[in-house]
Design an enzyme around this catalytic site. Sequence first.
Site, PDB file in Angstrom:
ATOM      1  N   SER A  62      -8.757   1.406   8.161  1.00 20.43           N
ATOM      2  CA  SER A  62      -8.310   0.791   9.452  1.00 20.43           C
ATOM      3  C   SER A  62      -6.961   0.148   9.402  1.00 20.43           C
ATOM      4  O   SER A  62      -6.380  -0.411  10.254  1.00 20.43           O
ATOM      5  CB  SER A  62      -9.373  -0.090  10.243  1.00 20.43           C
ATOM      6  OG  SER A  62      -9.711  -1.063   9.267  1.00 20.43           O
TER       7      SER A  62
ATOM      8  N   ASP B 124     -17.168 -11.071  -3.897  1.00 16.60           N
ATOM      9  CA  ASP B 124     -18.127 -10.075  -4.600  1.00 16.60           C
ATOM     10  C   ASP B 124     -17.145  -9.926  -5.858  1.00 16.60           C
ATOM     11  O   ASP B 124     -17.695  -9.749  -6.963  1.00 16.60           O
ATOM     12  CB  ASP B 124     -18.007  -8.842  -3.739  1.00 16.60           C
ATOM     13  CG  ASP B 124     -16.492  -8.112  -3.476  1.00 16.60           C
ATOM     14  OD1 ASP B 124     -15.999  -8.700  -2.637  1.00 16.60           O
ATOM     15  OD2 ASP B 124     -16.288  -7.091  -4.193  1.00 16.60           O
TER      16      ASP B 124
ATOM     17  N   GLY C  59     -16.027 -13.613   0.884  1.00 21.36           N
ATOM     18  CA  GLY C  59     -16.270 -12.455   0.244  1.00 21.36           C
ATOM     19  C   GLY C  59     -15.891 -12.193  -1.161  1.00 21.36           C
ATOM     20  O   GLY C  59     -14.905 -11.702  -1.455  1.00 21.36           O
TER      21      GLY C  59
ATOM     22  N   LYS D  50       0.959  -1.088  -0.008  1.00 20.77           N
ATOM     23  CA  LYS D  50      -0.171   0.215   0.075  1.00 20.77           C
ATOM     24  C   LYS D  50       0.713   1.176  -0.121  1.00 20.77           C
ATOM     25  O   LYS D  50       0.254   2.204  -0.362  1.00 20.77           O
ATOM     26  CB  LYS D  50      -0.992  -0.090   1.216  1.00 20.77           C
ATOM     27  CG  LYS D  50      -2.023  -1.248   1.279  1.00 20.77           C
ATOM     28  CD  LYS D  50      -3.222  -0.540   0.459  1.00 20.77           C
ATOM     29  CE  LYS D  50      -4.599  -1.282   0.351  1.00 20.77           C
ATOM     30  NZ  LYS D  50      -4.557  -2.443   0.840  1.00 20.77           N
TER      31      LYS D  50
ATOM     32  N   SER E 211       1.199  -9.862  -0.087  1.00 18.53           N
ATOM     33  CA  SER E 211       0.983  -8.373  -0.212  1.00 18.53           C
ATOM     34  C   SER E 211       1.436  -7.525   1.034  1.00 18.53           C
ATOM     35  O   SER E 211       1.255  -6.598   1.018  1.00 18.53           O
ATOM     36  CB  SER E 211      -0.698  -8.089  -0.412  1.00 18.53           C
ATOM     37  OG  SER E 211      -1.128  -9.021   0.311  1.00 18.53           O
TER      38      SER E 211
ATOM     39  N   GLU F 133      -9.678 -14.031  -3.796  1.00 16.09           N
ATOM     40  CA  GLU F 133     -10.379 -13.560  -2.878  1.00 16.09           C
ATOM     41  C   GLU F 133     -10.776 -14.633  -1.642  1.00 16.09           C
ATOM     42  O   GLU F 133     -10.815 -15.797  -1.967  1.00 16.09           O
ATOM     43  CB  GLU F 133     -11.588 -13.169  -3.351  1.00 16.09           C
ATOM     44  CG  GLU F 133     -11.855 -11.949  -4.159  1.00 16.09           C
ATOM     45  CD  GLU F 133     -13.191 -11.614  -4.687  1.00 16.09           C
ATOM     46  OE1 GLU F 133     -13.587 -10.682  -4.509  1.00 16.09           O
ATOM     47  OE2 GLU F 133     -13.961 -12.521  -5.120  1.00 16.09           O
TER      48      GLU F 133
HETATM   49  C1  LIG Z   1      -5.275  -3.576   0.578  1.00  7.52           C
HETATM   50  C2  LIG Z   1      -4.672  -4.929   0.794  1.00  7.52           C
HETATM   51  C3  LIG Z   1      -4.970  -6.003  -0.102  1.00  7.52           C
HETATM   52  C4  LIG Z   1      -5.969  -5.833  -1.155  1.00  7.52           C
HETATM   53  O1  LIG Z   1      -5.769  -4.779  -2.032  1.00  7.52           O
HETATM   54  P1  LIG Z   1      -6.647  -4.042  -2.964  1.00  7.52           P
HETATM   55  O2  LIG Z   1      -5.881  -3.131  -3.918  1.00  7.52           O
HETATM   56  O3  LIG Z   1      -7.803  -3.269  -2.197  1.00  7.52           O
HETATM   57  O4  LIG Z   1      -7.308  -5.180  -3.945  1.00  7.52           O
HETATM   58  C5  LIG Z   1      -4.306  -7.196  -0.099  1.00  7.52           C
HETATM   59  N1  LIG Z   1      -3.334  -7.308   0.837  1.00  7.52           N
HETATM   60  C6  LIG Z   1      -3.128  -6.450   1.609  1.00  7.52           C
HETATM   61  C7  LIG Z   1      -1.933  -6.957   2.819  1.00  7.52           C
HETATM   62  C8  LIG Z   1      -3.743  -5.402   1.769  1.00  7.52           C
HETATM   63  O5  LIG Z   1      -3.233  -4.330   2.613  1.00  7.52           O
END
Ligand SMILES: *Cc1c(COP(=O)(O)O)cnc(C)c1O
Length: 332
Positions: free
Chosen positions: A81, A213, A211, A56, A307, A207
């Site tokens: 959050s 969606d 969830g 992020k 991620s 996903e």
């Molecule tokens: C935000 C986040 C996601 C999902 O990312 P999107 O861009 O909303 O699809 C996946 N893994 C982590 C650790 C995140 O912080």
Amino acid sequence: MRELTLPGYQDVVAAAERINGFAHRTPVLTTATANKMSGAELFFKCENFQRMGAFKFRGAMNALLQFSMQQKKHGVVAFSSGNHAQGIALSAKLLGIPATIVMPQDAPASKVAATRGYGADVVLYDRYTEDREKIGQALADKHGMTLIPPYDHPHIIAGQGTAAKELFEEVGNLDALFVCLGGGGLLAGSALVARHHSPLCKIYGVEPQAGNDGQQSFRSGKIVHIETPKTIADGAQTQHLGQYTFPLIQKNVDDILTVSDAELVSCMRFFAERMKMVVEPTGCLGFAAALAHKEHLQGKSVGIIISGGNVDISRYSQLLAGRGINNDRDCI
Ligand SMILES: *Cc1c(COP(=O)(O)O)cnc(C)c1O
């Protein structure tokens, strides 16, 4: 409806140049054990080692670096959050921009403290009676702040795509890429990159089962809204894809898959035991799906984006011990 200008691969290239020197170039790790388990050659792009612990930071930094003098002066507001809050707060601190983050009253104290620790103002709200988007928008209107949403923004999407860009630059061609999916910023950006570098690469969004969606939207051709899902993957508890992310996903992605919370926990355990890494539940989505679909991956080169790694450590040990799954914990 207003015509949207969707970001393209060149926007990811520009984002990579912009955030160079701010974001870490995270490692791509491999392990013989995972290759054996899957029958594929797996390349893990480890955004759990990114600054503030998740990808992020890339999108947030890319967005804030494009603020005008006026925008910098009035500051940024975000509602989150989780990792987006920290990404915005850290980016704002590095650039000397005032930041206000709208967080639920019952967010974990550690997350509120981390966000405040980056120097952001935290505005708390009651998530059962108040609407965070409205609060964020009201703050923006009142104080002239710029609202940066967590995924549905061209600068966010382009910034998130830079992780996949580094992965392809490092490993070359891939046959498949597995990307965690919440609101779709990471998937939309990664897909732009994969289509450019490996036109035949299969791109999968993943996903939590509770969830799906994104899967419903992908298969029905329109954005489906759901109730906040109950899952341990708190980074993927989004209720719908966005106006920017959905068309990009529809155009570039091959399919959306789902995995169970139990599968996420077994991947968390694998990363801890075999790779000595703390990965948050949402960060395990890609690997869990690759294992579940390994019959299609035999002998293939496969990229997996991990991620993030931000998880409360007592919660982490509970999950590894097999507790706290499928409880009533909802979106925080
Ligand atoms: C935000 C986040 C996601 C999902 O990312 P999107 O861009 O909303 O699809 C996946 N893994 C982590 C650790 C995140 O912080």
